[in-house]
Design an enzyme around this catalytic site. Structure first.
Site, mmCIF file in Angstrom:
data_model
loop_
_atom_site.group_PDB
_atom_site.id
_atom_site.type_symbol
_atom_site.label_atom_id
_atom_site.label_comp_id
_atom_site.label_asym_id
_atom_site.label_seq_id
_atom_site.Cartn_x
_atom_site.Cartn_y
_atom_site.Cartn_z
ATOM 1 C CE1 TYR A 1 -3.040 -3.039 0.438
ATOM 2 C CE2 TYR A 1 -3.740 -2.314 2.562
ATOM 3 C CZ TYR A 1 -3.746 -3.201 1.541
ATOM 4 O OH TYR A 1 -4.667 -4.248 1.835
ATOM 5 C CG HIS B 1 -0.639 -8.141 -0.130
ATOM 6 N ND1 HIS B 1 -0.530 -7.006 0.148
ATOM 7 C CD2 HIS B 1 -2.263 -8.536 -0.172
ATOM 8 C CE1 HIS B 1 -1.499 -6.384 -0.048
ATOM 9 N NE2 HIS B 1 -2.580 -6.960 -0.425
HETATM 10 P P1 NAP Z 1 -14.083 -1.372 1.580
HETATM 11 O O1 NAP Z 1 -13.657 -1.248 2.934
HETATM 12 O O2 NAP Z 1 -15.023 -2.457 1.379
HETATM 13 O O3 NAP Z 1 -14.981 -0.089 0.758
HETATM 14 C C1 NAP Z 1 -14.390 1.418 0.936
HETATM 15 C C2 NAP Z 1 -15.088 1.966 -0.103
HETATM 16 O O4 NAP Z 1 -16.556 2.366 0.624
HETATM 17 C C3 NAP Z 1 -14.445 3.505 -0.131
HETATM 18 O O5 NAP Z 1 -14.827 3.948 -1.478
HETATM 19 C C4 NAP Z 1 -15.454 4.418 0.841
HETATM 20 O O6 NAP Z 1 -15.171 5.790 0.693
HETATM 21 C C5 NAP Z 1 -16.578 3.762 0.959
HETATM 22 N N1 NAP Z 1 -17.262 3.592 2.274
HETATM 23 C C6 NAP Z 1 -16.635 3.361 3.271
HETATM 24 N N2 NAP Z 1 -17.607 3.567 4.363
HETATM 25 C C7 NAP Z 1 -18.971 3.696 3.682
HETATM 26 C C8 NAP Z 1 -19.936 4.063 4.386
HETATM 27 N N3 NAP Z 1 -20.282 3.790 5.596
HETATM 28 N N4 NAP Z 1 -20.913 4.417 3.703
HETATM 29 C C9 NAP Z 1 -20.852 4.523 2.220
HETATM 30 N N5 NAP Z 1 -19.775 4.211 1.540
HETATM 31 C C10 NAP Z 1 -18.643 4.226 2.530
HETATM 32 O O7 NAP Z 1 -12.965 -1.422 0.607
HETATM 33 P P2 NAP Z 1 -11.426 -2.050 0.614
HETATM 34 O O8 NAP Z 1 -10.454 -0.775 0.760
HETATM 35 O O9 NAP Z 1 -11.385 -2.672 -0.725
HETATM 36 O O10 NAP Z 1 -11.214 -2.928 1.615
HETATM 37 C C11 NAP Z 1 -11.046 -2.790 2.957
HETATM 38 C C12 NAP Z 1 -9.648 -3.011 3.350
HETATM 39 O O11 NAP Z 1 -9.395 -4.320 3.388
HETATM 40 C C13 NAP Z 1 -8.574 -2.243 2.808
HETATM 41 O O12 NAP Z 1 -8.355 -1.005 2.980
HETATM 42 C C14 NAP Z 1 -7.455 -3.065 3.181
HETATM 43 O O13 NAP Z 1 -6.831 -2.824 4.431
HETATM 44 C C15 NAP Z 1 -7.986 -4.635 2.982
HETATM 45 N N6 NAP Z 1 -7.844 -5.162 1.694
HETATM 46 C C16 NAP Z 1 -6.938 -6.394 1.559
HETATM 47 C C17 NAP Z 1 -6.789 -6.776 0.280
HETATM 48 C C18 NAP Z 1 -5.907 -8.040 0.331
HETATM 49 O O14 NAP Z 1 -5.658 -8.284 -0.789
HETATM 50 N N7 NAP Z 1 -5.637 -8.772 1.314
HETATM 51 C C19 NAP Z 1 -7.451 -6.559 -0.881
HETATM 52 C C20 NAP Z 1 -8.484 -5.412 -0.622
HETATM 53 C C21 NAP Z 1 -8.562 -4.921 0.659
HETATM 54 P P3 NAP Z 1 -14.880 6.718 1.579
HETATM 55 O O15 NAP Z 1 -13.323 6.556 2.068
HETATM 56 O O16 NAP Z 1 -15.043 8.152 0.806
HETATM 57 O O17 NAP Z 1 -15.749 6.760 2.858
#
Ligand code: NAP
Length: 308
Positions: free
Chosen positions: A52, A121
């Site tokens: 990241y 990862h």
């Molecule tokens: P997520 O948390 O599922 O979704 C984030 C998105 O949703 C952002 O656009 C955010 O916008 C929006 N959001 C957040 N809260 C909200 C709410 N209450 N209402 C409406 N929209 C909302 O997405 P992600 O980043 O893909 O996954 C979460 C975490 O999992 C990552 O940050 C990372 O730490 C981890 N991850 C790991 C892998 C892996 O390969 N191991 C892959 C993907 C993700 P705003 O910021 O504008 O609120």
């Protein structure tokens, strides 16, 4: 029960807070403030990764919160991940030694003495996968990490560790939400006492990763399905008096998965951690069981379990 106290047992000795703060795609200049705000509003679990590119800024936030007495180190659960390399992308796979060096670099950037959870990862290290796992076992032995695991590993990748006669991961962090429920993998993990951690819980929201530079493999049809009054999550949100995001996150927690919502908006950060004052009833859980669409969409480059 407040979120700070709600946790899931990873091993006999180690528990993990059920809601972690995701930091993927938070711009470098915003991530320190975002993590400080997350900790201030109650998050006690932070998820970052070498890949990241924000470990140093996450570390700055943690350091400031520790110095200000906002938290103590043992009250915080910090996860980071090894970027294993990916020969298919011309990125050489890390050796055992390379893995240890990469971990030490992550630890220095995070400005910590240990991390709570260190993950590989993705399985993209190919022939180096087992060596990378041996390095994680060694780091745990040295006391530099408390728990170790993998991310985006399939059953076959975990069987490879088993065949090498090595201890199995404590966790597998995978894309898990109503549209990607992976029942066979989840049941395999359960049988092998490996905890599943859910990422990208908010995929079914129409607004999920829609901004420029926030790639995903989500199709236009999927974007439309998460929108409007027809969304089943909208109906459930109205029924329980919460937001659609809370329904999606509560589903993960109710399944027993720690979840990792990412937001840079303080109001949404507060909402995403407020998951313990309602419960999705059995009928709605059963209805969600039927919504599985198979593989995930968070990796725009394709299925990470197929890499290497
Ligand atoms: P997520 O948390 O599922 O979704 C984030 C998105 O949703 C952002 O656009 C955010 O916008 C929006 N959001 C957040 N809260 C909200 C709410 N209450 N209402 C409406 N929209 C909302 O997405 P992600 O980043 O893909 O996954 C979460 C975490 O999992 C990552 O940050 C990372 O730490 C981890 N991850 C790991 C892998 C892996 O390969 N191991 C892959 C993907 C993700 P705003 O910021 O504008 O609120």
């Amino acid at each position: 029960m407040s979120n700070a106290n709600h946790s899931i047992q990873l091993t006999d000795e180690i528990s993990i807070p059920s809601v972690g703060f995701g930091t993927y795609l938070i711009p470098e200049d915003a991530v320190t403030q975002a993590v400080k705000t997350a900790i201030a509003v109650g998050y006690r679990h932070i998820d970052t990764a070498q890949g990241y590119g924000n470990e140093a800024q996450v570390g700055d936030a943690i350091k400031a919160c520790l110095a200000d007495g906002v938290i103590t180190r043992d009250a915080l659960f910090v996860t980071t991940k090894l970027w294993p390399g990916n020969p298919a992308w011309g990125d050489p796979a890390k050796s055992k030694q390379g893995t240890i060096e990469a971990f030490n670099d992550s630890l220095a950037k995070l400005q910590l003495d240990y991390v709570d959870l260190f993950l590989i990862h993705a399985p993209s290290g190919g022939e180096m996968r087992v060596q990378q796992w041996e390095a994680l076992l060694e780091l745990r032995e040295m006391g530099k990490v408390r728990a170790i695991g993998v991310s985006n590993f399939s059953e076959a990748h975990i069987e490879e560790i088993k065949s090498a006669g090595l201890p199995l991961p404590d966790v597998n962090q995978i894309e898990l939400h109503p549209w990607s429920q992976k029942p066979e993998l989840v049941s395999y993990l359960l049988q092998n006492e490996i905890s599943a951690i859910a990422y990208s819980s908010l995929v079914p929201l129409s607004t999920w990763r829609t901004q420029e530079g926030q790639d995903s493999a989500k199709t236009d049809e999927m974007k439309a399905d998460g929108a409007g009054d027809a969304s089943p999550f909208k109906a459930m949100a109205e029924k329980y008096g919460v937001s659609e995001a809370q329904v999606l996150l509560r589903w993960g927690v109710q399944k027993g998965y720690p979840v990792l919502p990412k937001s840079t908006n303080e109001g949404r950060m507060r909402q995403n951690i407020d998951l313990f004052s309602f419960e999705i009833d059995a009928d709605d859980m059963a209805a969600i069981d039927t919504m599985d669409r198979g593989a995930g969409v968070a990796w725009a480059v394709g299925d990470p379990t197929e890499m290497g």
